[in-house]
Scaffold this motif. Structure first.
Motif, PDB file in Angstrom:
ATOM      1  N   UNK A  65       0.817  -1.217   0.000  1.00 14.61           N
ATOM      2  CA  UNK A  65       0.000   0.000   0.000  1.00 14.61           C
ATOM      3  C   UNK A  65       0.847   1.262   0.000  1.00 14.61           C
ATOM      4  N   UNK A  66       2.096   1.134   0.392  1.00 17.41           N
ATOM      5  CA  UNK A  66       3.009   2.277   0.378  1.00 17.41           C
ATOM      6  C   UNK A  66       3.586   2.526  -1.010  1.00 17.41           C
ATOM      7  N   UNK A  67       3.358   1.584  -1.912  1.00 16.25           N
ATOM      8  CA  UNK A  67       3.844   1.746  -3.294  1.00 16.25           C
ATOM      9  C   UNK A  67       2.671   2.190  -4.174  1.00 16.25           C
ATOM     10  N   UNK A  68       2.705   3.408  -4.690  1.00 18.64           N
ATOM     11  CA  UNK A  68       1.588   3.915  -5.482  1.00 18.64           C
ATOM     12  C   UNK A  68       1.306   3.084  -6.736  1.00 18.64           C
ATOM     13  N   UNK A  69       2.286   2.397  -7.248  1.00 17.62           N
ATOM     14  CA  UNK A  69       2.113   1.623  -8.481  1.00 17.62           C
ATOM     15  C   UNK A  69       1.537   0.226  -8.237  1.00 17.62           C
ATOM     16  N   UNK A  70       1.342  -0.157  -6.988  1.00 19.69           N
ATOM     17  CA  UNK A  70       0.869  -1.512  -6.670  1.00 19.69           C
ATOM     18  C   UNK A  70      -0.442  -1.864  -7.381  1.00 19.69           C
ATOM     19  N   UNK A  71      -1.466  -1.049  -7.221  1.00 18.54           N
ATOM     20  CA  UNK A  71      -2.771  -1.333  -7.831  1.00 18.54           C
ATOM     21  C   UNK A  71      -2.638  -1.346  -9.349  1.00 18.54           C
ATOM     22  N   UNK A  72      -1.909  -0.407  -9.894  1.00 12.37           N
ATOM     23  CA  UNK A  72      -1.715  -0.321 -11.346  1.00 12.37           C
ATOM     24  C   UNK A  72      -1.061  -1.599 -11.882  1.00 12.37           C
ATOM     25  N   UNK A  73      -0.027  -2.085 -11.189  1.00 13.53           N
ATOM     26  CA  UNK A  73       0.665  -3.304 -11.607  1.00 13.53           C
ATOM     27  C   UNK A  73      -0.257  -4.517 -11.544  1.00 13.53           C
ATOM     28  N   UNK A  74      -0.999  -4.638 -10.443  1.00 15.80           N
ATOM     29  CA  UNK A  74      -1.912  -5.773 -10.287  1.00 15.80           C
ATOM     30  C   UNK A  74      -3.023  -5.748 -11.340  1.00 15.80           C
ATOM     31  N   UNK A  75      -3.506  -4.562 -11.628  1.00 15.88           N
ATOM     32  CA  UNK A  75      -4.551  -4.397 -12.644  1.00 15.88           C
ATOM     33  C   UNK A  75      -4.039  -4.852 -14.004  1.00 15.88           C
ATOM     34  N   UNK A  76      -2.840  -4.448 -14.360  1.00  9.63           N
ATOM     35  CA  UNK A  76      -2.248  -4.809 -15.658  1.00  9.63           C
ATOM     36  C   UNK A  76      -2.016  -6.319 -15.753  1.00  9.63           C
ATOM     37  N   UNK A  77      -1.489  -6.914 -14.690  1.00  8.01           N
ATOM     38  CA  UNK A  77      -1.285  -8.367 -14.677  1.00  8.01           C
ATOM     39  C   UNK A  77      -2.602  -9.106 -14.876  1.00  8.01           C
ATOM     40  N   UNK A  78      -3.640  -8.638 -14.206  1.00  4.12           N
ATOM     41  CA  UNK A  78      -4.936  -9.284 -14.320  1.00  4.12           C
ATOM     42  C   UNK A  78      -5.529  -9.111 -15.717  1.00  4.12           C
ATOM     43  N   UNK A  79      -5.415  -7.936 -16.269  1.00  4.41           N
ATOM     44  CA  UNK A  79      -5.940  -7.705 -17.622  1.00  4.41           C
ATOM     45  C   UNK A  79      -5.265  -8.616 -18.638  1.00  4.41           C
ATOM     46  N   UNK A  80      -3.960  -8.810 -18.496  1.00  4.63           N
ATOM     47  CA  UNK A  80      -3.240  -9.721 -19.393  1.00  4.63           C
ATOM     48  C   UNK A  80      -3.697 -11.167 -19.203  1.00  4.63           C
ATOM     49  N   UNK A  81      -3.892 -11.568 -17.970  1.00  4.14           N
ATOM     50  CA  UNK A  81      -4.373 -12.917 -17.674  1.00  4.14           C
ATOM     51  C   UNK A  81      -5.763 -13.122 -18.277  1.00  4.14           C
ATOM     52  N   UNK A  82      -6.626 -12.151 -18.110  1.00  7.89           N
ATOM     53  CA  UNK A  82      -7.999 -12.239 -18.628  1.00  7.89           C
ATOM     54  C   UNK A  82      -7.983 -12.330 -20.162  1.00  7.89           C
ATOM     55  N   UNK A  83      -7.102 -11.573 -20.779  1.00  3.81           N
ATOM     56  CA  UNK A  83      -6.976 -11.614 -22.244  1.00  3.81           C
ATOM     57  C   UNK A  83      -6.605 -13.025 -22.701  1.00  3.81           C
ATOM     58  N   UNK A  84      -5.702 -13.673 -21.970  1.00  2.00           N
ATOM     59  CA  UNK A  84      -5.308 -15.049 -22.318  1.00  2.00           C
ATOM     60  C   UNK A  84      -6.476 -16.020 -22.136  1.00  2.00           C
ATOM     61  N   UNK A  85      -7.301 -15.776 -21.117  1.00  2.00           N
ATOM     62  CA  UNK A  85      -8.495 -16.607 -20.922  1.00  2.00           C
ATOM     63  C   UNK A  85      -9.402 -16.511 -22.145  1.00  2.00           C
ATOM     64  N   UNK A  86      -9.659 -15.294 -22.603  1.00  2.00           N
ATOM     65  CA  UNK A  86     -10.535 -15.104 -23.761  1.00  2.00           C
ATOM     66  C   UNK A  86      -9.944 -15.730 -25.020  1.00  2.00           C
ATOM     67  N   UNK A  87      -8.642 -15.607 -25.180  1.00  2.00           N
ATOM     68  CA  UNK A  87      -7.985 -16.235 -26.339  1.00  2.00           C
ATOM     69  C   UNK A  87      -8.118 -17.749 -26.269  1.00  2.00           C
ATOM     70  N   UNK A  88      -7.983 -18.294 -25.079  1.00  2.00           N
ATOM     71  CA  UNK A  88      -8.108 -19.736 -24.878  1.00  2.00           C
ATOM     72  C   UNK A  88      -9.525 -20.211 -25.216  1.00  2.00           C
ATOM     73  N   UNK A  89     -10.508 -19.479 -24.742  1.00  2.00           N
ATOM     74  CA  UNK A  89     -11.899 -19.856 -25.013  1.00  2.00           C
ATOM     75  C   UNK A  89     -12.188 -19.761 -26.510  1.00  2.00           C
ATOM     76  N   UNK A  90     -11.743 -18.684 -27.132  1.00  2.00           N
ATOM     77  CA  UNK A  90     -12.014 -18.472 -28.553  1.00  2.00           C
ATOM     78  C   UNK A  90     -11.341 -19.528 -29.436  1.00  2.00           C
ATOM     79  N   UNK A  91     -10.234 -20.086 -28.957  1.00  2.00           N
ATOM     80  CA  UNK A  91      -9.519 -21.075 -29.768  1.00  2.00           C
ATOM     81  C   UNK A  91      -9.878 -22.510 -29.400  1.00  2.00           C
ATOM     82  N   UNK A  92     -10.864 -22.688 -28.547  1.00  2.00           N
ATOM     83  CA  UNK A  92     -11.206 -24.037 -28.093  1.00  2.00           C
ATOM     84  C   UNK A  92     -12.585 -24.446 -28.566  1.00  2.00           C
ATOM     85  N   UNK A  93     -12.982 -25.622 -28.148  1.00  2.00           N
ATOM     86  CA  UNK A  93     -14.302 -26.137 -28.491  1.00  2.00           C
ATOM     87  C   UNK A  93     -15.414 -25.329 -27.833  1.00  2.00           C
TER      88      UNK A  93
END
Length: 100
Positions: A65-93
């Protein structure tokens, strides 16, 4: 496309996102795949809108919480993970099941 909407500073911190492009029917599949994420994340079934609402719960340590970039970093990591989920679903059965 996942769009960040809001942060609720409770314990845990909750970051809200809206997926305006994925079919609503993908919600259960996305929710299942979110179980593998390093933090608690889920599709919110209580909020009733035409899009998929996703909640990411963070349990930051005091030094995070003392690092101002913490939320921003976590948000970006999650957005990338979510993007991979959608790519996985779109390329699957699953894609064929929900598009037809």
């Amino acid at each position: 496309m996942l769009e960040y909407v809001k942060t609720i500073k409770e314990d845990p911190y909750k970051l809200g996102f809206v997926d305006e492009s994925s079919p609503k029917e993908w919600g259960p599949i996305i929710n299942h795949k979110l179980l593998e994420y390093k933090e608690s994340a889920y599709v919110d079934s209580i909020i009733k809108i035409d899009n998929i609402v996703v909640i990411l719960e963070l349990n930051p340590q005091d030094d995070d919480l003392n690092r101002p970039e913490y939320i921003k970093e976590e948000k970006k990591l999650f957005e990338n993970y979510y993007k991979r989920i959608l790519e996985d679903i779109a390329s699957s059965e699953f894609y064929d099941l929900y598009i037809k």
